[in-house]
Design a protein around this motif. Structure first.
Motif, PDB file in Angstrom:
ATOM      1  N   TRP A  13       0.853  -1.180   0.000  1.00 32.94           N
ATOM      2  CA  TRP A  13       0.000   0.000   0.000  1.00 32.94           C
ATOM      3  C   TRP A  13       0.890   1.231   0.000  1.00 32.94           C
ATOM      4  CZ3 TRP A  13      -4.179  -0.940   4.331  1.00 32.94           C
ATOM      5  CH2 TRP A  13      -5.012  -1.990   3.948  1.00 32.94           C
ATOM      6  N   GLN A  14       0.331   2.325  -0.465  1.00 27.84           N
ATOM      7  CA  GLN A  14       1.025   3.595  -0.359  1.00 27.84           C
ATOM      8  C   GLN A  14       0.770   4.160   1.040  1.00 27.84           C
ATOM      9  OE1 GLN A  14       3.326   4.460  -1.988  1.00 27.84           O
ATOM     10  NE2 GLN A  14       2.978   4.700  -4.165  1.00 27.84           N
ATOM     11  N   PRO A  15       1.690   4.851   1.639  1.00 27.72           N
ATOM     12  CA  PRO A  15       2.948   5.375   1.102  1.00 27.72           C
ATOM     13  C   PRO A  15       4.128   4.428   1.229  1.00 27.72           C
ATOM     14  CG  PRO A  15       2.698   6.185   3.313  1.00 27.72           C
ATOM     15  CD  PRO A  15       1.468   5.348   3.019  1.00 27.72           C
ATOM     16  N   TRP A  16       3.883   3.174   1.681  1.00 23.73           N
ATOM     17  CA  TRP A  16       4.988   2.249   1.952  1.00 23.73           C
ATOM     18  C   TRP A  16       5.760   1.874   0.692  1.00 23.73           C
ATOM     19  CZ3 TRP A  16       4.955   3.827   6.389  1.00 23.73           C
ATOM     20  CH2 TRP A  16       3.816   3.902   7.171  1.00 23.73           C
ATOM     21  N   ALA A  17       5.088   1.721  -0.424  1.00 22.55           N
ATOM     22  CA  ALA A  17       5.800   1.403  -1.675  1.00 22.55           C
ATOM     23  C   ALA A  17       6.740   2.542  -2.060  1.00 22.55           C
ATOM     24  CB  ALA A  17       4.803   1.117  -2.797  1.00 22.55           C
ATOM     25  N   SER A  18       6.262   3.770  -1.935  1.00 27.18           N
ATOM     26  CA  SER A  18       7.108   4.927  -2.251  1.00 27.18           C
ATOM     27  C   SER A  18       8.255   5.066  -1.254  1.00 27.18           C
ATOM     28  CB  SER A  18       6.281   6.214  -2.262  1.00 27.18           C
ATOM     29  OG  SER A  18       5.463   6.248  -3.410  1.00 27.18           O
ATOM     30  N   ALA A  19       8.006   4.774   0.010  1.00 23.21           N
ATOM     31  CA  ALA A  19       9.065   4.845   1.017  1.00 23.21           C
ATOM     32  C   ALA A  19      10.175   3.837   0.712  1.00 23.21           C
ATOM     33  CB  ALA A  19       8.498   4.617   2.412  1.00 23.21           C
ATOM     34  N   MET A  20       9.805   2.685   0.159  1.00 22.15           N
ATOM     35  CA  MET A  20      10.817   1.698  -0.251  1.00 22.15           C
ATOM     36  C   MET A  20      11.562   2.198  -1.483  1.00 22.15           C
ATOM     37  SD  MET A  20      10.904  -1.363   1.486  1.00 22.15           S
ATOM     38  CE  MET A  20      11.101  -2.765   0.428  1.00 22.15           C
ATOM     39  N   ALA A  21      10.811   2.656  -2.482  1.00 19.54           N
ATOM     40  CA  ALA A  21      11.415   3.029  -3.764  1.00 19.54           C
ATOM     41  C   ALA A  21      12.193   4.340  -3.696  1.00 19.54           C
ATOM     42  CB  ALA A  21      10.335   3.127  -4.839  1.00 19.54           C
ATOM     43  N   GLY A  23      12.717   6.286  -0.672  1.00 16.77           N
ATOM     44  CA  GLY A  23      13.166   6.682   0.656  1.00 16.77           C
ATOM     45  C   GLY A  23      14.148   5.708   1.262  1.00 16.77           C
ATOM     46  N   THR A  24      14.117   5.633   2.580  1.00 15.45           N
ATOM     47  CA  THR A  24      15.087   4.825   3.323  1.00 15.45           C
ATOM     48  C   THR A  24      14.490   3.547   3.896  1.00 15.45           C
ATOM     49  OG1 THR A  24      14.604   6.028   5.361  1.00 15.45           O
ATOM     50  CG2 THR A  24      16.398   6.867   3.977  1.00 15.45           C
ATOM     51  N   ASP A  54      -0.507   9.045  10.874  1.00 15.07           N
ATOM     52  CA  ASP A  54      -0.120   9.086  12.283  1.00 15.07           C
ATOM     53  C   ASP A  54       1.356   8.777  12.505  1.00 15.07           C
ATOM     54  OD1 ASP A  54      -2.792   9.604  12.911  1.00 15.07           O
ATOM     55  OD2 ASP A  54      -3.254   7.470  13.142  1.00 15.07           O
ATOM     56  N   LEU A  55       2.066   8.438  11.452  1.00 16.49           N
ATOM     57  CA  LEU A  55       3.465   8.039  11.576  1.00 16.49           C
ATOM     58  C   LEU A  55       4.380   9.071  10.917  1.00 16.49           C
ATOM     59  CD1 LEU A  55       2.856   4.318  10.618  1.00 16.49           C
ATOM     60  CD2 LEU A  55       3.144   5.252  12.914  1.00 16.49           C
ATOM     61  N   PRO A  56       5.214   9.743  11.712  1.00 18.02           N
ATOM     62  CA  PRO A  56       6.080  10.796  11.162  1.00 18.02           C
ATOM     63  C   PRO A  56       6.953  10.352   9.990  1.00 18.02           C
ATOM     64  CG  PRO A  56       6.132  10.832  13.560  1.00 18.02           C
ATOM     65  CD  PRO A  56       5.358   9.601  13.158  1.00 18.02           C
ATOM     66  N   LEU A  57       7.440   9.119   9.991  1.00 17.89           N
ATOM     67  CA  LEU A  57       8.293   8.661   8.885  1.00 17.89           C
ATOM     68  C   LEU A  57       7.545   8.602   7.556  1.00 17.89           C
ATOM     69  CD1 LEU A  57      10.286   5.742  10.561  1.00 17.89           C
ATOM     70  CD2 LEU A  57      11.220   7.884   9.713  1.00 17.89           C
ATOM     71  N   ALA A  58       6.228   8.416   7.616  1.00 18.14           N
ATOM     72  CA  ALA A  58       5.436   8.265   6.390  1.00 18.14           C
ATOM     73  C   ALA A  58       4.968   9.600   5.808  1.00 18.14           C
ATOM     74  CB  ALA A  58       4.222   7.390   6.670  1.00 18.14           C
ATOM     75  N   ARG A  59       4.836  10.608   6.627  1.00 22.19           N
ATOM     76  CA  ARG A  59       4.243  11.884   6.170  1.00 22.19           C
ATOM     77  C   ARG A  59       4.897  12.496   4.940  1.00 22.19           C
ATOM     78  NH1 ARG A  59       3.896  13.774  12.050  1.00 22.19           N
ATOM     79  NH2 ARG A  59       2.162  12.513  12.746  1.00 22.19           N
ATOM     80  N   PRO A  60       6.232  12.497   4.817  1.00 22.02           N
ATOM     81  CA  PRO A  60       6.819  13.092   3.598  1.00 22.02           C
ATOM     82  C   PRO A  60       6.347  12.408   2.313  1.00 22.02           C
ATOM     83  CG  PRO A  60       8.514  12.757   5.261  1.00 22.02           C
ATOM     84  CD  PRO A  60       7.262  12.090   5.767  1.00 22.02           C
ATOM     85  N   PHE A  61       6.073  11.133   2.374  1.00 26.91           N
ATOM     86  CA  PHE A  61       5.641  10.399   1.186  1.00 26.91           C
ATOM     87  C   PHE A  61       4.166  10.627   0.888  1.00 26.91           C
ATOM     88  CE2 PHE A  61       9.312   8.284   2.979  1.00 26.91           C
ATOM     89  CZ  PHE A  61      10.158   8.322   1.897  1.00 26.91           C
ATOM     90  N   CYS A  87      14.558  -3.303  15.196  1.00 26.91           N
ATOM     91  CA  CYS A  87      15.278  -3.678  13.978  1.00 26.91           C
ATOM     92  C   CYS A  87      15.711  -2.392  13.286  1.00 26.91           C
ATOM     93  CB  CYS A  87      14.371  -4.531  13.105  1.00 26.91           C
ATOM     94  SG  CYS A  87      15.145  -5.192  11.643  1.00 26.91           S
ATOM     95  N   THR A  88      14.742  -1.556  12.905  1.00 27.49           N
ATOM     96  CA  THR A  88      15.003  -0.225  12.335  1.00 27.49           C
ATOM     97  C   THR A  88      13.846   0.681  12.743  1.00 27.49           C
ATOM     98  OG1 THR A  88      13.736  -0.420  10.281  1.00 27.49           O
ATOM     99  CG2 THR A  88      15.972  -1.351  10.266  1.00 27.49           C
ATOM    100  N   LEU A  89      13.948   1.921  12.410  1.00 28.20           N
ATOM    101  CA  LEU A  89      12.841   2.847  12.691  1.00 28.20           C
ATOM    102  C   LEU A  89      11.580   2.462  11.931  1.00 28.20           C
ATOM    103  CD1 LEU A  89      14.731   6.263  12.618  1.00 28.20           C
ATOM    104  CD2 LEU A  89      13.866   5.051  14.622  1.00 28.20           C
ATOM    105  N   TRP A  90      11.722   1.735  10.844  1.00 28.83           N
ATOM    106  CA  TRP A  90      10.585   1.334  10.023  1.00 28.83           C
ATOM    107  C   TRP A  90       9.911   0.060  10.528  1.00 28.83           C
ATOM    108  CZ3 TRP A  90       8.621   4.569   6.552  1.00 28.83           C
ATOM    109  CH2 TRP A  90       9.438   5.556   6.019  1.00 28.83           C
ATOM    110  N   SER A  91      10.511  -0.612  11.497  1.00 24.29           N
ATOM    111  CA  SER A  91       9.990  -1.896  11.980  1.00 24.29           C
ATOM    112  C   SER A  91       8.785  -1.709  12.888  1.00 24.29           C
ATOM    113  CB  SER A  91      11.083  -2.631  12.752  1.00 24.29           C
ATOM    114  OG  SER A  91      12.217  -2.800  11.943  1.00 24.29           O
TER     115      SER A  91
END
Length: 138
Positions: A13-21, A23-24, A54-61, A87-91
């Motif tokens: 789902w977006q924004p997770w696909a864009s964060a992978m492609a 982002g970090t 609700d997740l700061p890491l996702a907002r830019p995407f 594991c990481t901030l994304w976990s």
């Protein structure tokens, strides 16, 4: 991506696909594990995860255009492990963490229909992705 290697695809789902492609993000959180290791096409589905706001890491995407219904990148799935506390901030806690390396973003999203689970792309799709990657390297 090796010419004769096995390839799978994963719809996110977006924004997770864009964060992978773009982002970090190198960890994909899933409720299930896989024994598969190897190249995976990263497919952007048609759905947006509403909880991502609700997740700061996702907002830019979420603030930029998000390709949908297309392959955005290819990466190598190298590990899949249970939540280990950090594991990481994304976990995400309580999820299986799928660890990706060698992510290569396609210069232009490649329109394609996705599927649920870890799916097997057609030989035509794999050839198209290889062609885009080879063309970008010239």
């Amino acid at each position: 991506m090796a010419a004769h290697s096995e390839v799978r695809a994963l719809t996110l789902w977006q924004p997770w696909a864009s964060a992978m492609a773009y982002g970090t993000k190198r960890i994909e959180n899933r409720r299930w594990a896989t024994d598969y290791r190897g190249w995976v096409l990263i497919h952007a589905g048609l759905t947006t995860d509403r909880e991502a706001w609700d997740l700061p890491l996702a907002r830019p995407f979420l603030k930029r255009p998000q390709p949908r219904g297309a392959i955005l990148a290819v990466g190598r799935l190298v590990d899949c492990h249970e939540n280990d506390g950090y594991c990481t901030l994304w976990s995400a806690p309580g999820q299986w963490h799928w660890k990706f390396t060698d992510l290569r973003t396609l210069v232009k999203p490649l329109p394609w229909s996705g599927a649920r689970g870890l799916w097997t792309p057609t030989p035509q799709l794999v050839a198209s992705v290889r062609e885009v990657i080879a063309h970008a390297g010239r």
